[in-house]
Write an enzyme that holds these catalytic residues in place. Structure first.
Site, PDB file in Angstrom:
ATOM      1  N   GLU A 261       0.829  -1.207   0.000  1.00 41.56           N
ATOM      2  CA  GLU A 261       0.000   0.000   0.000  1.00 41.56           C
ATOM      3  C   GLU A 261       0.866   1.262   0.000  1.00 41.56           C
ATOM      4  O   GLU A 261       0.530   2.267  -0.635  1.00 41.56           O
ATOM      5  CB  GLU A 261      -0.915   0.029   1.238  1.00 41.56           C
ATOM      6  CG  GLU A 261      -1.844  -1.171   1.351  1.00 41.56           C
ATOM      7  CD  GLU A 261      -1.281  -2.277   2.231  1.00 41.56           C
ATOM      8  OE1 GLU A 261      -2.039  -2.793   3.075  1.00 41.56           O
ATOM      9  OE2 GLU A 261      -0.086  -2.620   2.086  1.00 41.56           O
TER      10      GLU A 261
ATOM     11  N   ARG B  25      11.477 -24.288  -6.331  1.00 42.50           N
ATOM     12  CA  ARG B  25      12.543 -24.151  -5.324  1.00 42.50           C
ATOM     13  C   ARG B  25      12.787 -22.688  -4.975  1.00 42.50           C
ATOM     14  O   ARG B  25      12.941 -22.338  -3.809  1.00 42.50           O
ATOM     15  CB  ARG B  25      13.847 -24.771  -5.833  1.00 42.50           C
ATOM     16  CG  ARG B  25      13.888 -26.277  -5.737  1.00 42.50           C
ATOM     17  CD  ARG B  25      15.214 -26.802  -6.262  1.00 42.50           C
ATOM     18  NE  ARG B  25      15.180 -28.245  -6.428  1.00 42.50           N
ATOM     19  CZ  ARG B  25      16.085 -28.928  -7.114  1.00 42.50           C
ATOM     20  NH1 ARG B  25      17.087 -28.298  -7.708  1.00 42.50           N
ATOM     21  NH2 ARG B  25      15.989 -30.239  -7.220  1.00 42.50           N
TER      22      ARG B  25
ATOM     23  N   SER C 215      10.609 -42.431  -1.942  1.00 39.87           N
ATOM     24  CA  SER C 215       9.348 -43.060  -1.526  1.00 39.87           C
ATOM     25  C   SER C 215       9.222 -43.157  -0.003  1.00 39.87           C
ATOM     26  O   SER C 215       8.146 -42.988   0.545  1.00 39.87           O
ATOM     27  CB  SER C 215       9.215 -44.445  -2.152  1.00 39.87           C
ATOM     28  OG  SER C 215      10.304 -45.252  -1.799  1.00 39.87           O
TER      29      SER C 215
END
Length: 366
Positions: free
Chosen positions: A55, A189, A300
């Site tokens: 602002e 990233r 995983s």
């Protein structure tokens, strides 16, 4: 008024806000436009942490006091009402006698949380709130989670085949997805405060986890390595970016830990639970350091650990138009799901293509 609506101007605030991506954390991304007689006469965004708010920039870009007194100020997040690193924006709006303010969403920060709106309305400013609120909340989802939950927003990133494989049976994974997807990962990233991996992933591909395919800052590299099994010359310890290693309390006192510290790598010991290092404790420590957005780029096991601990907010799954069949390595280690009802529930966002690959964004339904 011209044909442009509240939504049109709010979308412009979002565009401006995103220019601060990766630069303002742990502050929110904020854009602001000032509209006079249907024309945008001023614009600004929060450019860097500790710098003037959106602002302030927008108001300064107008300059003409009379124009401001007959304008509407648009901003995607409620103007602040407290003295932080900068003075309160609500006071500036009142001082410039801007009569109308349109807001995307409220600021959940305990020092603001509706007080900015209250101050404006009490002084007779006409405030409209909730314009494109879902989009405004999504834009600052990391900041909002940081304020409300006190933990970083966790995004789990995967690159897999259509049948959910992240590597062949022999462990080969370069490259499942195409170049466009890989460039997009580098953009992700840049915009995250930290990237997390487990030692198995780094062992497999000696990844450096820096930003190369686009302009932007390097995130903090966070390595989870219980036994400190990586050699000190692994690329993740390069001096190009900062690295923080979490390990067991015993390993954090070892000779290996001292060698890493001499190289400028910070090593922290944490407690273990049944599945490995205490992930929630790690997230709390990262949040304490001002990390509000985290990209998990593990394999995983790490992906399954984060999901199993209910610490994932969103999945970004890059799906390549390939099939590896049952020989490949599955994207997730076992999650203990025996019945369909026990599955991790997700909510899809509209899919996007990057070259031939499909990116699916999915929020975890808690």
């Amino acid at each position: 008024m011209h044909h442009e609506s509240h939504e049109w101007y709010m979308n412009r605030c979002f565009e401006l806000a995103l220019q601060g991506s990766g630069m303002v954390s742990p502050n929110p991304m904020v854009g602001s436009v000032i509209v006079h007689n249907g024309e945008i006469v001023g614009e600004g965004y929060h450019e860097r942490f500790g710098g003037p708010h959106a602002e302030v920039h927008a108001i300064a870009s107008v300059g003409n006091a009379e124009v401001l007194q007959n304008s509407t100020l648009y901003v995607n997040l409620e103007p602040c009402s407290h003295f932080g690193k900068t003075p309160p924006c609500a006071d500036l709006i009142l001082a410039k006698r801007i009569p109308r303010v349109v807001i995307g969403c409220r600021d959940p920060h305990e020092k603001v949380a509706g007080k900015g709106i209250e101050r404006l309305t009490a002084a007779g400013v006409q405030v409209t709130e909730g314009v494109l609120m879902p989009e405004a909340l999504k834009l600052n989802e990391a900041f909002i989670k940081s304020c409300t939950v006190g933990l970083p927003f966790v995004t789990l990133k995967l690159a897999q085949t259509l049948d959910g494989k992240i590597a062949t049976a022999g462990g080969a994974s370069r490259w499942i997805t195409g170049e466009e997807s890989r460039t997009q990962v580098h953009r992700l990233r840049c915009n995250c405060d930290a990237v997390v991996v487990g030692e198995a992933t780094v062992q497999a591909d000696d990844s450096e986890l820096t930003v190369r395919h686009c302009a932007g800052r390097n995130p903090l590299r966070v390595l989870l390595d219980r036994r400190l099994s990586l050699f000190a010359d692994a690329r993740i310890f390069s001096t190009e970016a900062a690295t923080l290693v979490f390990t067991t309390r015993a390993s954090s006192c070892s000779v290996k830990a001292e060698q890493l510290r001499k190289r400028g790598v910070e090593v922290i010991g944490v407690d273990e639970d049944a599945t490995g290092l205490d992930l929630k404790r790690i997230l709390q420590e990262l949040h304490r350091r001002g990390i509000i957005s985290l990209l998990v780029e593990g394999g995983s096991r790490l992906s399954a650990s984060f999901l199993g601990a209910a610490l994932v907010d969103k999945l970004l799954v890059f799906i390549a138009p390939r099939l590896f069949g049952g020989d490949g390595l599955s994207a997730f280690a076992p999650l203990g799901v025996e019945l369909p009802d026990q599955a991790v529930q997700l909510r899809f966002q509209p899919p996007v293509f990057f070259g031939r690959d499909l990116l699916l964004e999915a929020y975890v339904v808690s």
